[in-house]
Write a protein that holds these residues in place. Sequence first.
Motif, mmCIF file in Angstrom:
data_model
loop_
_atom_site.group_PDB
_atom_site.id
_atom_site.type_symbol
_atom_site.label_atom_id
_atom_site.label_comp_id
_atom_site.label_asym_id
_atom_site.label_seq_id
_atom_site.Cartn_x
_atom_site.Cartn_y
_atom_site.Cartn_z
ATOM 1 N N ASP A 1 0.796 -1.224 0.000
ATOM 2 C CA ASP A 1 0.000 0.000 0.000
ATOM 3 C C ASP A 1 0.831 1.278 0.000
ATOM 4 O OD1 ASP A 1 -2.380 -1.309 -0.117
ATOM 5 O OD2 ASP A 1 -3.047 -0.839 1.918
ATOM 6 N N SER A 2 2.082 1.204 0.448
ATOM 7 C CA SER A 2 2.939 2.396 0.473
ATOM 8 C C SER A 2 3.408 2.777 -0.928
ATOM 9 C CB SER A 2 4.157 2.157 1.368
ATOM 10 O OG SER A 2 5.100 1.308 0.731
ATOM 11 N N GLY A 3 3.238 1.865 -1.885
ATOM 12 C CA GLY A 3 3.740 2.073 -3.233
ATOM 13 C C GLY A 3 5.088 1.434 -3.470
ATOM 14 N N ALA A 4 5.700 0.901 -2.409
ATOM 15 C CA ALA A 4 7.020 0.281 -2.528
ATOM 16 C C ALA A 4 6.910 -1.135 -3.076
ATOM 17 C CB ALA A 4 7.720 0.254 -1.167
ATOM 18 N N VAL A 5 7.976 -1.557 -3.742
ATOM 19 C CA VAL A 5 8.131 -2.954 -4.175
ATOM 20 C C VAL A 5 9.433 -3.462 -3.569
ATOM 21 C CG1 VAL A 5 8.358 -4.555 -6.109
ATOM 22 C CG2 VAL A 5 6.942 -2.504 -6.355
ATOM 23 N N ARG A 6 9.343 -4.518 -2.804
ATOM 24 C CA ARG A 6 10.536 -5.122 -2.223
ATOM 25 C C ARG A 6 10.832 -6.444 -2.913
ATOM 26 N NH1 ARG A 6 9.928 -4.418 4.371
ATOM 27 N NH2 ARG A 6 10.830 -2.315 4.494
ATOM 28 N N ILE A 7 12.114 -6.729 -3.093
ATOM 29 C CA ILE A 7 12.552 -7.997 -3.663
ATOM 30 C C ILE A 7 13.183 -8.812 -2.534
ATOM 31 C CG2 ILE A 7 13.888 -9.145 -5.448
ATOM 32 C CD1 ILE A 7 11.749 -7.233 -6.532
ATOM 33 N N LEU A 8 12.627 -10.016 -2.297
ATOM 34 C CA LEU A 8 13.112 -10.895 -1.241
ATOM 35 C C LEU A 8 13.872 -12.067 -1.849
ATOM 36 C CD1 LEU A 8 10.896 -9.217 0.207
ATOM 37 C CD2 LEU A 8 10.227 -11.298 1.416
ATOM 38 N N GLU A 9 14.985 -12.416 -1.228
ATOM 39 C CA GLU A 9 15.740 -13.600 -1.644
ATOM 40 C C GLU A 9 15.043 -14.847 -1.109
ATOM 41 O OE1 GLU A 9 19.640 -13.068 -0.069
ATOM 42 O OE2 GLU A 9 20.276 -11.673 -1.640
ATOM 43 N N ILE A 10 14.941 -15.867 -1.959
ATOM 44 C CA ILE A 10 14.330 -17.137 -1.570
ATOM 45 C C ILE A 10 15.368 -18.245 -1.720
ATOM 46 C CG2 ILE A 10 12.465 -18.774 -2.070
ATOM 47 C CD1 ILE A 10 11.522 -16.065 -0.966
ATOM 48 N N PRO A 11 15.548 -19.093 -0.682
ATOM 49 C CA PRO A 11 14.844 -19.092 0.610
ATOM 50 C C PRO A 11 15.401 -18.028 1.563
ATOM 51 C CG PRO A 11 16.453 -20.867 0.544
ATOM 52 C CD PRO A 11 16.502 -20.222 -0.810
ATOM 53 N N GLY A 12 14.719 -17.876 2.671
ATOM 54 C CA GLY A 12 15.184 -16.976 3.712
ATOM 55 C C GLY A 12 14.381 -15.704 3.853
ATOM 56 N N GLY A 13 13.986 -15.111 2.721
ATOM 57 C CA GLY A 13 13.153 -13.912 2.777
ATOM 58 C C GLY A 13 13.897 -12.631 3.069
ATOM 59 N N LYS A 14 15.210 -12.615 2.880
ATOM 60 C CA LYS A 14 15.972 -11.391 3.118
ATOM 61 C C LYS A 14 15.648 -10.363 2.034
ATOM 62 C CE LYS A 14 20.690 -9.586 3.316
ATOM 63 N NZ LYS A 14 22.128 -9.900 3.094
ATOM 64 N N VAL A 15 15.396 -9.104 2.460
ATOM 65 C CA VAL A 15 15.120 -8.026 1.503
ATOM 66 C C VAL A 15 16.436 -7.603 0.850
ATOM 67 C CG1 VAL A 15 14.238 -5.694 1.181
ATOM 68 C CG2 VAL A 15 13.132 -7.226 2.826
ATOM 69 N N CYS A 16 16.527 -7.771 -0.481
ATOM 70 C CA CYS A 16 17.762 -7.410 -1.186
ATOM 71 C C CYS A 16 17.599 -6.179 -2.075
ATOM 72 C CB CYS A 16 18.282 -8.588 -2.003
ATOM 73 S SG CYS A 16 17.148 -9.183 -3.277
ATOM 74 N N ARG A 17 16.356 -5.770 -2.340
ATOM 75 C CA ARG A 17 16.097 -4.562 -3.137
ATOM 76 C C ARG A 17 14.836 -3.892 -2.608
ATOM 77 N NH1 ARG A 17 20.190 -6.263 -5.083
ATOM 78 N NH2 ARG A 17 20.808 -6.523 -7.282
ATOM 79 N N SER A 18 14.835 -2.565 -2.634
ATOM 80 C CA SER A 18 13.617 -1.793 -2.355
ATOM 81 C C SER A 18 13.434 -0.802 -3.491
ATOM 82 C CB SER A 18 13.719 -1.052 -1.021
ATOM 83 O OG SER A 18 13.649 -1.956 0.055
ATOM 84 N N LEU A 19 12.320 -0.912 -4.192
ATOM 85 C CA LEU A 19 12.053 -0.096 -5.375
ATOM 86 C C LEU A 19 10.983 0.927 -5.022
ATOM 87 C CD1 LEU A 19 11.779 -3.081 -7.909
ATOM 88 C CD2 LEU A 19 13.855 -1.892 -7.155
ATOM 89 N N ARG A 20 11.331 2.211 -5.112
ATOM 90 C CA ARG A 20 10.403 3.272 -4.711
ATOM 91 C C ARG A 20 10.261 4.283 -5.837
ATOM 92 N NH1 ARG A 20 10.213 2.664 0.842
ATOM 93 N NH2 ARG A 20 11.999 1.521 1.701
#
Length: 384
Positions: A117-136
């Motif tokens: 809802d904030s408009g952000a897109v996050r990219i998570l590494e799988i497995p683990g779910g670590k956020v590696c990118r934040s697209l704003r």
Amino acid sequence: MGSLWSEGHSSSILCVDWSPSPTGLVASGAEGGELTVWTHEGVILGRLVLPGQEDVTSATFSPAGSAHLYVSHGDTVSVFDPRNLKVPVEDFQSAGEEEINALALNETGSSLAVADDSGAVRILEIPGGKVCRSLRRHTNICSSVAFRPQRPNNLVSVGLDMQVILWGLQKTRPLWTLNLQDMAEEEDDHQQQRPGQLFNPPLAHCVSVSSCGNILGCAAEDGRVHLMRIGSGSKLKQQGAVKAHTQGASQAHFIPFLSHPYWMVTGGNDGRVALWDLSKHPVVAPEGKAQAAAPQRRKGKSGGRRREQALDKSKPKEKSEKTEAEEDDAAAEKQQEEQKSGPKLSISHGDKVNWLCPAVLKGEPSVIVADQSTNLTAYPLSHL
């Protein structure tokens, strides 16, 4: 006639996904934290109400196989084994900055895109779910995301700010941005308003990418499905639209398992589900006679409009007036053209479409429809 899948939910179903693996499982998520897994025959395999009872807004099977099902609820993504829904395999807490609207996995299942809802897109590494990118870049809710097939570093996002953005994930910046409002005005410059047509803003609800990776389709609130063709160097080469629905278009999905990659199914607030063959659309097949140059970013009136006005001024008045017979012929020709470019199948579903999911059910090409009710409906596409 569609077949009804019932008793899987007690509240309105918000999302559906199908696994193309041999199991052919279907997952559906609903309001109140309800998650249900079905066989491809519509038999309930498992049900669960998530702790906290937050709406299940998106569900997607891993393309690496049906052993992992990713589900968004609130700002969390939970990973389940669909054959054992008792507890999540993993929980990615705060995967989104705010409530998550959409999930998308890349072709290898190694990256998960999360739109919120904030408009952000996050990219998570799988497995683990670590956020590696934040697209704003979106200035309003980001409603839908899709990875580009065969281009693992390209991601498309759309939102209620009417923006379509193609991202290059290596540098976390847009390769290009398209404003659907500008695109809609370009379309309207060359077309007359139909009786009863509403001019809703083209808020972007759903984006899909063809299996070849070069054609984007975006369902928008103006009732259109906006089409974009990506050329070499990931540049935007051409754009156009299909007037798909009389009210807002909520869903548009390319179907990867039919005769070519350009079959698309759409759904809207008008309660209709439509199947389109876009293989001859000028955006998809630009070598056709309907080819048009990609319009540039709008600055005042389009060049085409100016040329038309200049031609109109240069014509003698007596030549510009059409006879009634000529007008009738032109109207008949236009009607024939619209019938050719119209949907190959139109289903009067009768209720607002929340989600569409192309699927192969019992060996038959189908589309699963989720609406405001507690049931799913499966329609066959077998005559194609």
